[in-house]
Design a protein around this motif. Sequence first.
Motif, PDB file in Angstrom:
ATOM      1  N   UNK A   1      23.222  17.851  15.623  1.00 23.56           N
ATOM      2  CA  UNK A   1      22.832  18.683  14.479  1.00 23.56           C
ATOM      3  C   UNK A   1      21.892  19.805  14.894  1.00 23.56           C
ATOM      4  N   UNK A   2      21.000  19.503  15.825  1.00 29.15           N
ATOM      5  CA  UNK A   2      20.082  20.533  16.307  1.00 29.15           C
ATOM      6  C   UNK A   2      20.833  21.625  17.064  1.00 29.15           C
ATOM      7  N   UNK A   3      21.825  21.231  17.876  1.00 24.84           N
ATOM      8  CA  UNK A   3      22.642  22.212  18.578  1.00 24.84           C
ATOM      9  C   UNK A   3      23.372  23.112  17.592  1.00 24.84           C
ATOM     10  N   UNK A   4      23.930  22.520  16.557  1.00 21.59           N
ATOM     11  CA  UNK A   4      24.659  23.296  15.558  1.00 21.59           C
ATOM     12  C   UNK A   4      23.741  24.309  14.863  1.00 21.59           C
ATOM     13  N   UNK A   5      22.526  23.878  14.546  1.00 21.70           N
ATOM     14  CA  UNK A   5      21.590  24.816  13.916  1.00 21.70           C
ATOM     15  C   UNK A   5      21.200  25.927  14.889  1.00 21.70           C
ATOM     16  N   UNK A   6      21.081  25.562  16.165  1.00 17.76           N
ATOM     17  CA  UNK A   6      20.656  26.528  17.179  1.00 17.76           C
ATOM     18  C   UNK A   6      21.646  27.683  17.299  1.00 17.76           C
ATOM     19  N   UNK A   7      22.954  27.378  17.261  1.00 14.75           N
ATOM     20  CA  UNK A   7      23.966  28.414  17.469  1.00 14.75           C
ATOM     21  C   UNK A   7      24.665  28.821  16.174  1.00 14.75           C
ATOM     22  N   UNK A   8      24.238  28.202  15.052  1.00 16.35           N
ATOM     23  CA  UNK A   8      24.783  28.524  13.724  1.00 16.35           C
ATOM     24  C   UNK A   8      26.305  28.379  13.700  1.00 16.35           C
ATOM     25  N   UNK A   9      26.767  27.238  14.185  1.00 11.39           N
ATOM     26  CA  UNK A   9      28.199  26.976  14.229  1.00 11.39           C
ATOM     27  C   UNK A   9      28.441  25.477  14.179  1.00 11.39           C
ATOM     28  N   UNK A  10      29.486  25.065  13.454  1.00 13.54           N
ATOM     29  CA  UNK A  10      29.833  23.654  13.383  1.00 13.54           C
ATOM     30  C   UNK A  10      30.370  23.164  14.734  1.00 13.54           C
ATOM     31  N   UNK A  11      31.167  24.010  15.374  1.00 14.77           N
ATOM     32  CA  UNK A  11      31.689  23.673  16.693  1.00 14.77           C
ATOM     33  C   UNK A  11      30.846  24.375  17.752  1.00 14.77           C
ATOM     34  N   UNK A  12      30.477  23.627  18.795  1.00 16.90           N
ATOM     35  CA  UNK A  12      29.562  24.125  19.816  1.00 16.90           C
ATOM     36  C   UNK A  12      30.265  24.084  21.169  1.00 16.90           C
ATOM     37  N   UNK A  13      29.970  25.081  21.997  1.00 16.19           N
ATOM     38  CA  UNK A  13      30.513  25.121  23.358  1.00 16.19           C
ATOM     39  C   UNK A  13      29.353  24.935  24.329  1.00 16.19           C
ATOM     40  N   UNK A  14      29.462  23.934  25.204  1.00 15.70           N
ATOM     41  CA  UNK A  14      28.445  23.666  26.215  1.00 15.70           C
ATOM     42  C   UNK A  14      29.051  23.976  27.583  1.00 15.70           C
ATOM     43  N   UNK A  15      28.356  24.806  28.363  1.00 17.09           N
ATOM     44  CA  UNK A  15      28.836  25.198  29.681  1.00 17.09           C
ATOM     45  C   UNK A  15      27.726  25.029  30.711  1.00 17.09           C
ATOM     46  N   UNK A  16      28.164  24.801  31.938  1.00 15.30           N
ATOM     47  CA  UNK A  16      27.195  24.738  33.037  1.00 15.30           C
ATOM     48  C   UNK A  16      27.907  25.075  34.334  1.00 15.30           C
TER      49      UNK A  16
END
Length: 494
Positions: A174-189
Amino acid sequence: MTFPVPAHDTARWQAAEHDLHTALDGRPLVAVERFASSGRTSYTGPAPIAAARPALAIGCYETWGSASPIQTLTLEGRTARRGTAQRRTWTRDLDRSAQAALRRHRRPVIAAWYATDRLRRWAGPRGTVAAVDAALHAEVEDKANFGDILDQAGVPAALHLTGARIDATLPVLNQLRRLVRSERVVVQRGADSGGRGTVFVDDEADLARAAEMAGPYRVTAFVTGWSANTTVLSVPDHAGRLRVYVDRPSHKAVGVPQAGIAAGKSAGNTWCLPWPKDAAARLVDAAVRIATWAWDKHRMKGLFGLDALLTCDGEVFLNEINCRNQGTTEISAVNQQLRALPPFLIAHLTTMLDHPVTWLPDPDDFNAATVDLAAGCAPGPYYLKLRHRGQVPVHLGPHLGLPGVYRVGEGRLRWVRAGAHPADAGPGEVLLANLPAPGTVCEPGAELGTAEGIATAADAPFAGPHTLSEAGRALLAAFDQYLVPADRKEGTAP
């Protein structure tokens, strides 16, 4: 009948050949890449440059016909097998053989994606690796650094994805979603290619998979639209000023289950679909800014790539830099040939060897023409990846033949002629390239080659960002008819 390519300027081609020949200075060119046919669009086709044909190619997969370098050393040639394991370990598996082969080539020039310690060892004390250094590649291409690079390069904020860098543990979903303002999140490294190092997060299980990757991370909002790739060439002149050339951007299909391509991974690219002119202009401007930053900060030159996202309403967002040659490098070269220019790869090799490139046009004129071309409906090259989508090992049936030009009809593939360049395939035809050698056992998930050609928008292999067109489906269905179950014991042992 082959696809028409504009008549080339003989003097320009002679200058390109002369520049590369002079830069090599009698040293043998050695290609080290998974496909041993790497660079074939430069040394085959309607306007070949002989100096670009490698004296030796070291790779995972066998080559064929006119696409062959003078000499090859491949893992497939020794094991008669293809699979995911082989494509990950081939340089290690060929290490001793490659060193022995290169001892017969004095002062080799190794062309590769990037320069590693292994390749420097292969080249020896008198050899040269003509590629970006692996350490620089890892720093610039690290996805966690991309937001900072865009800021430092002065890329307008409108082209940035909503996102953040996270150096510590990933927050809860939920914190990630708020951070990027999107329901779906992309994590890259990291600096991985081929979709590795990217996780699309929809639920807690996805987040747990993302957290298994070591950070730091780049976390962004998921954006719906076409993925895209653009090839960029940076060439410093004799006075140290930088000339930047931006190629026509592609439409890249990713996550195409029909083609056996998982989420986040590319099924291929096409350059025949139009871009909104304003979006193309913004992308070209951003590419020049990034190339200039990379030269000013790192003295980075030669080829690199930018990945972007094009939305249905014409917005464009940058999402990755590929600090190296790319999977698109081979076929995107046809874009330059369709503009009556030698491939960028020739200039890349020449400038990586610190020799002036004398034949390139004015970069501002070239890039302005790129924007116009991207916005039009001119034919362009394409490639579709061929993957073994079944669950048991296979080999190609005896009726398919070698790589070359085919025509699809009545659910079958009909041999038309030999070929090694996308322009060898005319309207209604396709070049099947990099096919397994006869008798090669292909494990589930193996790369079986590429389907290539030059097409208009109506004939492109992709109908959408994640779907094949009718022509693409028909091609794969016809190709599947020639996959014959194989005994795992066939082929020789590694």
